[in-house]
Design a protein around this motif. Structure first.
Motif, PDB file in Angstrom:
ATOM      1  N   PRO A  42     -28.115 -31.748   3.871  1.00  0.00           N
ATOM      2  CA  PRO A  42     -28.035 -33.057   4.520  1.00  0.00           C
ATOM      3  C   PRO A  42     -28.581 -34.192   3.648  1.00  0.00           C
ATOM      4  CG  PRO A  42     -28.681 -31.418   6.117  1.00  0.00           C
ATOM      5  CD  PRO A  42     -28.705 -30.732   4.762  1.00  0.00           C
ATOM      6  N   VAL A  43     -29.653 -33.949   2.897  1.00  0.00           N
ATOM      7  CA  VAL A  43     -30.195 -34.992   2.017  1.00  0.00           C
ATOM      8  C   VAL A  43     -29.181 -35.351   0.934  1.00  0.00           C
ATOM      9  CG1 VAL A  43     -31.983 -35.499   0.305  1.00  0.00           C
ATOM     10  CG2 VAL A  43     -32.611 -34.456   2.491  1.00  0.00           C
ATOM     11  N   GLU A  44     -28.536 -34.341   0.348  1.00  0.00           N
ATOM     12  CA  GLU A  44     -27.511 -34.619  -0.658  1.00  0.00           C
ATOM     13  C   GLU A  44     -26.342 -35.386  -0.055  1.00  0.00           C
ATOM     14  OE1 GLU A  44     -28.278 -30.737  -3.526  1.00  0.00           O
ATOM     15  OE2 GLU A  44     -26.975 -30.560  -1.765  1.00  0.00           O
ATOM     16  N   LEU A  45     -25.996 -35.084   1.184  1.00  0.00           N
ATOM     17  CA  LEU A  45     -24.919 -35.832   1.847  1.00  0.00           C
ATOM     18  C   LEU A  45     -25.318 -37.280   2.092  1.00  0.00           C
ATOM     19  CD1 LEU A  45     -23.418 -33.317   4.421  1.00  0.00           C
ATOM     20  CD2 LEU A  45     -22.417 -34.116   2.276  1.00  0.00           C
ATOM     21  N   LEU A  46     -26.591 -37.520   2.411  1.00  0.00           N
ATOM     22  CA  LEU A  46     -27.050 -38.899   2.576  1.00  0.00           C
ATOM     23  C   LEU A  46     -26.911 -39.655   1.255  1.00  0.00           C
ATOM     24  CD1 LEU A  46     -28.338 -41.190   4.188  1.00  0.00           C
ATOM     25  CD2 LEU A  46     -30.576 -40.206   3.611  1.00  0.00           C
ATOM     26  N   LEU A  47     -27.344 -39.028   0.165  1.00  0.00           N
ATOM     27  CA  LEU A  47     -27.179 -39.666  -1.139  1.00  0.00           C
ATOM     28  C   LEU A  47     -25.709 -39.877  -1.472  1.00  0.00           C
ATOM     29  CD1 LEU A  47     -29.903 -37.758  -3.199  1.00  0.00           C
ATOM     30  CD2 LEU A  47     -30.080 -40.020  -2.138  1.00  0.00           C
ATOM     31  N   ALA A  48     -24.866 -38.889  -1.156  1.00  0.00           N
ATOM     32  CA  ALA A  48     -23.424 -39.022  -1.385  1.00  0.00           C
ATOM     33  C   ALA A  48     -22.831 -40.140  -0.534  1.00  0.00           C
ATOM     34  CB  ALA A  48     -22.717 -37.702  -1.094  1.00  0.00           C
ATOM     35  N   ALA A  49     -23.312 -40.274   0.692  1.00  0.00           N
ATOM     36  CA  ALA A  49     -22.801 -41.337   1.570  1.00  0.00           C
ATOM     37  C   ALA A  49     -23.171 -42.712   1.023  1.00  0.00           C
ATOM     38  CB  ALA A  49     -23.342 -41.153   2.983  1.00  0.00           C
ATOM     39  N   ILE A  50     -24.401 -42.855   0.532  1.00  0.00           N
ATOM     40  CA  ILE A  50     -24.812 -44.128  -0.063  1.00  0.00           C
ATOM     41  C   ILE A  50     -23.950 -44.431  -1.283  1.00  0.00           C
ATOM     42  CG2 ILE A  50     -26.685 -45.292  -1.297  1.00  0.00           C
ATOM     43  CD1 ILE A  50     -28.620 -43.667   0.590  1.00  0.00           C
ATOM     44  N   GLY A  51     -23.836 -43.469  -2.182  1.00  0.00           N
ATOM     45  CA  GLY A  51     -23.047 -43.675  -3.400  1.00  0.00           C
ATOM     46  C   GLY A  51     -21.567 -43.809  -3.132  1.00  0.00           C
ATOM     47  N   ALA A  77     -33.053 -39.880  -5.791  1.00  0.00           N
ATOM     48  CA  ALA A  77     -34.197 -40.239  -4.956  1.00  0.00           C
ATOM     49  C   ALA A  77     -35.244 -39.149  -5.081  1.00  0.00           C
ATOM     50  CB  ALA A  77     -33.769 -40.393  -3.499  1.00  0.00           C
ATOM     51  N   ASP A  78     -36.437 -39.454  -4.655  1.00  0.00           N
ATOM     52  CA  ASP A  78     -37.516 -38.477  -4.603  1.00  0.00           C
ATOM     53  C   ASP A  78     -37.761 -38.110  -3.151  1.00  0.00           C
ATOM     54  OD1 ASP A  78     -38.172 -38.473  -7.409  1.00  0.00           O
ATOM     55  OD2 ASP A  78     -38.980 -40.489  -7.095  1.00  0.00           O
ATOM     56  N   LYS A  79     -37.849 -36.794  -2.888  1.00  0.00           N
ATOM     57  CA  LYS A  79     -38.168 -36.334  -1.537  1.00  0.00           C
ATOM     58  C   LYS A  79     -39.681 -36.212  -1.438  1.00  0.00           C
ATOM     59  CE  LYS A  79     -37.087 -33.000   2.035  1.00  0.00           C
ATOM     60  NZ  LYS A  79     -36.336 -31.815   2.415  1.00  0.00           N
ATOM     61  N   VAL A  80     -40.244 -36.877  -0.446  1.00  0.00           N
ATOM     62  CA  VAL A  80     -41.680 -36.919  -0.237  1.00  0.00           C
ATOM     63  C   VAL A  80     -42.010 -36.183   1.050  1.00  0.00           C
ATOM     64  CG1 VAL A  80     -43.657 -38.448   0.181  1.00  0.00           C
ATOM     65  CG2 VAL A  80     -41.864 -39.133  -1.430  1.00  0.00           C
ATOM     66  N   ARG A  81     -43.053 -35.362   0.981  1.00  0.00           N
ATOM     67  CA  ARG A  81     -43.584 -34.685   2.171  1.00  0.00           C
ATOM     68  C   ARG A  81     -45.067 -35.012   2.241  1.00  0.00           C
ATOM     69  NH1 ARG A  81     -40.641 -28.800   2.311  1.00  0.00           N
ATOM     70  NH2 ARG A  81     -38.692 -29.512   1.456  1.00  0.00           N
ATOM     71  N   ASP A  82     -45.452 -35.826   3.217  1.00  0.00           N
ATOM     72  CA  ASP A  82     -46.858 -36.165   3.368  1.00  0.00           C
ATOM     73  C   ASP A  82     -47.181 -36.366   4.842  1.00  0.00           C
ATOM     74  OD1 ASP A  82     -45.881 -38.724   3.999  1.00  0.00           O
ATOM     75  OD2 ASP A  82     -46.437 -39.588   2.077  1.00  0.00           O
ATOM     76  N   GLU A  83     -48.350 -36.940   5.134  1.00  0.00           N
ATOM     77  CA  GLU A  83     -48.774 -37.117   6.519  1.00  0.00           C
ATOM     78  C   GLU A  83     -47.835 -38.006   7.330  1.00  0.00           C
ATOM     79  OE1 GLU A  83     -50.442 -40.137   3.882  1.00  0.00           O
ATOM     80  OE2 GLU A  83     -50.649 -37.975   3.818  1.00  0.00           O
ATOM     81  N   ALA A  84     -47.036 -38.834   6.664  1.00  0.00           N
ATOM     82  CA  ALA A  84     -46.064 -39.681   7.356  1.00  0.00           C
ATOM     83  C   ALA A  84     -44.766 -38.937   7.657  1.00  0.00           C
ATOM     84  CB  ALA A  84     -45.762 -40.935   6.529  1.00  0.00           C
ATOM     85  N   GLY A  85     -44.617 -37.716   7.152  1.00  0.00           N
ATOM     86  CA  GLY A  85     -43.403 -36.931   7.386  1.00  0.00           C
ATOM     87  C   GLY A  85     -42.499 -36.896   6.169  1.00  0.00           C
ATOM     88  N   ASN A  86     -41.424 -36.143   6.275  1.00  0.00           N
ATOM     89  CA  ASN A  86     -40.457 -36.011   5.185  1.00  0.00           C
ATOM     90  C   ASN A  86     -39.578 -37.250   5.118  1.00  0.00           C
ATOM     91  OD1 ASN A  86     -41.486 -33.441   4.953  1.00  0.00           O
ATOM     92  ND2 ASN A  86     -39.696 -32.427   5.801  1.00  0.00           N
TER      93      ASN A  86
END
Length: 141
Positions: A42-51, A77-86
């Motif tokens: 799904p993340v790759e699809l989001l990037l594909a949708a933007i591009g 993009a960079d995928k971040v996982r922290d206290e604010a969520g993914n």
């Protein structure tokens, strides 16, 4: 100001653990997964949708002047996982577009930066939605 409000929808069906098929009303299908195989995540699809969205805008407007010799768009993009969520940070779209020599190519090159800016600032629905931070509602039926 005129508005164009057309509802859009896709359906997602689970076909196996961690594997899904996305379909639209026109018969299009994309297999997606969690990253354990060649299917897009799904993340790759989001990037594909933007591009893809901005690529379509730029192609429509520049190819009226000249057919590109090269048209590539890279989205990272960079995928971040922290206290604010993914989430993704630092989304960047890079255009690698070349037009032929001559008057038509010069004309396409002359508008390229403006067309890319217009796509980013106004035309690309996907990018505009991500940047606007549209809330996502959920429901269980």
């Amino acid at each position: 100001m005129a508005t164009d409000s057309a509802h859009r929808a896709v359906s997602i069906d689970r076909v196996a653990p961690g594997k899904f098929t996305v379909s639209n009303d026109r018969g299009g299908r994309i297999d997606i997964g969690s990253g354990g195989d060649a299917n897009f995540t799904p993340v790759e699809l989001l990037l594909a949708a933007i591009g893809g969205c901005t690529s379509i805008d730029v192609d429509i407007l520049t190819s009226r002047r000249a057919e590109p010799k090269r048209f590539e768009v890279q989205v990272e993009a960079d995928k971040v996982r922290d206290e604010a969520g993914n989430r993704l940070t630092g989304i960047e779209v890079t255009f690698r577009i070349a037009f032929p020599e001559g008057e038509a190519g010069d004309s396409a090159r002359a508008i390229l930066a403006d067309v890319v800016r217009k796509s980013h600032d106004r035309l690309c629905t996907v990018g505009r939605t991500v940047e606007a931070g549209m809330p996502i509602g959920t429901r269980i039926e």
